[in-house]
Write a protein that holds these residues in place. Sequence first.
Motif, PDB file in Angstrom:
ATOM      1  N   GLU A  49       0.833  -1.198   0.000  1.00  0.00           N
ATOM      2  CA  GLU A  49       0.000   0.000   0.000  1.00  0.00           C
ATOM      3  C   GLU A  49       0.870   1.252   0.000  1.00  0.00           C
ATOM      4  OE1 GLU A  49       0.818  -0.912   4.323  1.00  0.00           O
ATOM      5  OE2 GLU A  49       0.423  -2.039   2.507  1.00  0.00           O
ATOM      6  N   GLY A  50       0.389   2.274  -0.631  1.00  0.00           N
ATOM      7  CA  GLY A  50       1.125   3.525  -0.717  1.00  0.00           C
ATOM      8  C   GLY A  50       0.496   4.424  -1.756  1.00  0.00           C
ATOM      9  N   SER A  51       1.011   5.641  -1.859  1.00  0.00           N
ATOM     10  CA  SER A  51       0.389   6.629  -2.746  1.00  0.00           C
ATOM     11  C   SER A  51       0.386   6.176  -4.203  1.00  0.00           C
ATOM     12  CB  SER A  51       1.120   7.968  -2.621  1.00  0.00           C
ATOM     13  OG  SER A  51       2.496   7.826  -2.960  1.00  0.00           O
ATOM     14  N   LYS A  52       1.397   5.414  -4.612  1.00  0.00           N
ATOM     15  CA  LYS A  52       1.441   4.967  -6.008  1.00  0.00           C
ATOM     16  C   LYS A  52       0.385   3.904  -6.319  1.00  0.00           C
ATOM     17  CE  LYS A  52       6.327   6.054  -6.670  1.00  0.00           C
ATOM     18  NZ  LYS A  52       7.679   5.542  -6.990  1.00  0.00           N
ATOM     19  N   CYS A  53      -0.184   3.322  -5.268  1.00  0.00           N
ATOM     20  CA  CYS A  53      -1.218   2.299  -5.440  1.00  0.00           C
ATOM     21  C   CYS A  53      -2.621   2.870  -5.275  1.00  0.00           C
ATOM     22  CB  CYS A  53      -1.009   1.164  -4.440  1.00  0.00           C
ATOM     23  SG  CYS A  53       0.543   0.260  -4.675  1.00  0.00           S
ATOM     24  N   LYS A  54      -2.699   4.204  -5.164  1.00  0.00           N
ATOM     25  CA  LYS A  54      -3.984   4.860  -4.967  1.00  0.00           C
ATOM     26  C   LYS A  54      -4.401   5.644  -6.208  1.00  0.00           C
ATOM     27  CE  LYS A  54      -3.853   5.641   0.069  1.00  0.00           C
ATOM     28  NZ  LYS A  54      -3.945   6.694   1.120  1.00  0.00           N
ATOM     29  N   CYS A  55      -5.695   6.027  -6.229  1.00  0.00           N
ATOM     30  CA  CYS A  55      -6.169   6.942  -7.261  1.00  0.00           C
ATOM     31  C   CYS A  55      -5.479   8.291  -7.104  1.00  0.00           C
ATOM     32  CB  CYS A  55      -7.688   7.134  -7.136  1.00  0.00           C
ATOM     33  SG  CYS A  55      -8.659   5.681  -7.610  1.00  0.00           S
ATOM     34  N   PRO A  56      -5.174   8.969  -8.191  1.00  0.00           N
ATOM     35  CA  PRO A  56      -5.601   8.663  -9.573  1.00  0.00           C
ATOM     36  C   PRO A  56      -4.581   7.846 -10.356  1.00  0.00           C
ATOM     37  CG  PRO A  56      -4.639  10.842  -9.513  1.00  0.00           C
ATOM     38  CD  PRO A  56      -4.544  10.311  -8.107  1.00  0.00           C
ATOM     39  N   ASN A  57      -3.649   7.182  -9.682  1.00  0.00           N
ATOM     40  CA  ASN A  57      -2.514   6.570 -10.374  1.00  0.00           C
ATOM     41  C   ASN A  57      -2.827   5.250 -11.075  1.00  0.00           C
ATOM     42  OD1 ASN A  57      -0.619   8.606  -9.523  1.00  0.00           O
ATOM     43  ND2 ASN A  57      -0.655   7.680  -7.494  1.00  0.00           N
ATOM     44  N   THR A  58      -3.578   4.373 -10.428  1.00  0.00           N
ATOM     45  CA  THR A  58      -3.711   3.026 -10.985  1.00  0.00           C
ATOM     46  C   THR A  58      -4.569   3.030 -12.255  1.00  0.00           C
ATOM     47  OG1 THR A  58      -5.741   2.297  -9.857  1.00  0.00           O
ATOM     48  CG2 THR A  58      -3.695   2.170  -8.597  1.00  0.00           C
ATOM     49  N   PRO A  59      -4.363   2.059 -13.124  1.00  0.00           N
ATOM     50  CA  PRO A  59      -5.155   2.005 -14.361  1.00  0.00           C
ATOM     51  C   PRO A  59      -6.638   1.805 -14.090  1.00  0.00           C
ATOM     52  CG  PRO A  59      -3.846   0.001 -14.098  1.00  0.00           C
ATOM     53  CD  PRO A  59      -3.350   0.972 -13.077  1.00  0.00           C
ATOM     54  N   TYR A  60      -6.982   1.206 -12.959  1.00  0.00           N
ATOM     55  CA  TYR A  60      -8.396   1.040 -12.610  1.00  0.00           C
ATOM     56  C   TYR A  60      -9.034   2.406 -12.355  1.00  0.00           C
ATOM     57  CZ  TYR A  60      -6.778  -3.745 -11.829  1.00  0.00           C
ATOM     58  OH  TYR A  60      -6.216  -4.996 -11.998  1.00  0.00           O
ATOM     59  N   CYS A  61      -8.260   3.319 -11.770  1.00  0.00           N
ATOM     60  CA  CYS A  61      -8.767   4.671 -11.502  1.00  0.00           C
ATOM     61  C   CYS A  61      -8.805   5.505 -12.787  1.00  0.00           C
ATOM     62  CB  CYS A  61      -7.877   5.370 -10.473  1.00  0.00           C
ATOM     63  SG  CYS A  61      -7.728   4.498  -8.909  1.00  0.00           S
ATOM     64  N   LYS A  62      -7.728   5.428 -13.558  1.00  0.00           N
ATOM     65  CA  LYS A  62      -7.652   6.223 -14.788  1.00  0.00           C
ATOM     66  C   LYS A  62      -8.726   5.832 -15.796  1.00  0.00           C
ATOM     67  CE  LYS A  62      -2.658   7.019 -14.374  1.00  0.00           C
ATOM     68  NZ  LYS A  62      -1.316   6.722 -14.935  1.00  0.00           N
ATOM     69  N   ASN A  63      -9.145   4.568 -15.740  1.00  0.00           N
ATOM     70  CA  ASN A  63     -10.143   4.071 -16.695  1.00  0.00           C
ATOM     71  C   ASN A  63     -11.430   3.663 -15.984  1.00  0.00           C
ATOM     72  OD1 ASN A  63      -8.301   4.013 -19.142  1.00  0.00           O
ATOM     73  ND2 ASN A  63      -7.169   2.692 -17.745  1.00  0.00           N
TER      74      ASN A  63
END
Length: 324
Positions: free
Chosen positions: A189-203
């Motif tokens: 877990e960490g900021s890189k695993c959170k929105c808006p970064n992950t492809p699930y969030c971006k899409n």
Amino acid sequence: MKIGIWHEKIVGKVQTDEKTFQDYATKYIKFIKDNNIQRAFFLLMDPGKKFGTYAKNGWIEKYWLNKLPTNCEAGLVMDTEPTSTWVGANTIFKNGDTMELAFQYVSNLNKTSNKKITCLGFDYENVAAYYSKQGENWIESLWKKYCPNITLDYGYNPKGPPPKPQGNYSYPEIYWVGELAPVGCKGKEGSKCKCPNTPYCKNNGDPTTLLNGKLGDYIENHKSWLSQPNVWPMFSVECLSQTNCVGSPYTKTNPCGVVDAFGTWTKDDFMKFLNTVESKYGITQAMMYEWNYIPTDWLTTPPPTLFNRIITSCKLLIKKYLSI
């Protein structure tokens, strides 16, 4: 799309308090019924230890197993870690080892329950030496001994496609398959695993665009395996950014997972994703990973559509007319 649901964690008061367990299991049953889940799992932990109180006291049978709808296959995810043996267990691969004690539990459960356990699942990371050809042989011998009248149906969520051990069923994790690496999310877990970064969030809400990336590449490259009738690809409904999921009341440690995945989507959009996977890759069944991570707003039954309301009204009018 035929849908199943995995269950790999049970924490806090759910383990030891009957009222809390009943509430937890009742919500699970309702979700299964509302969403036509056709294969559901429940975690089995050592009934000889405090955290396995729910198993020892028969609450799995009373509040979950016997409440399942007839069209839903019932399974247990077996917590049979050789490094954390069950109370009274013998050495691994010997009579009376942890795996055999777990099978004895399943056999006794099936003798008293109305609904029967017909499938078993294992997390390869937790079963260590049992995740091997020797482990498969041992599990299959115990199945013949304790479940002789039930068709063999067990599987791991494996390290990868064959020749990695699978069981005669398989529950591969279709997450952490390269789709998160470009944003630096590497399993913690960490900021890189959170929105808006992950492809699930971006899409978010856009299955087609999401599947045009690394996730779709993985599925495309393995669709001949993932579309087999004994394989249930698992998609993660984790949501690190919020603590509003089934597991939230029972723990403060990442109750909703360690990454922002499909838990950031609406349930309707996630179901559209599954339908897209079916039409694009020929995969006809999939597993949600997992019950504890289901967002609480997925638990509410959506209001009926206008079409359904019209149909319901017509049925009521016909019933009233016939009663005149």
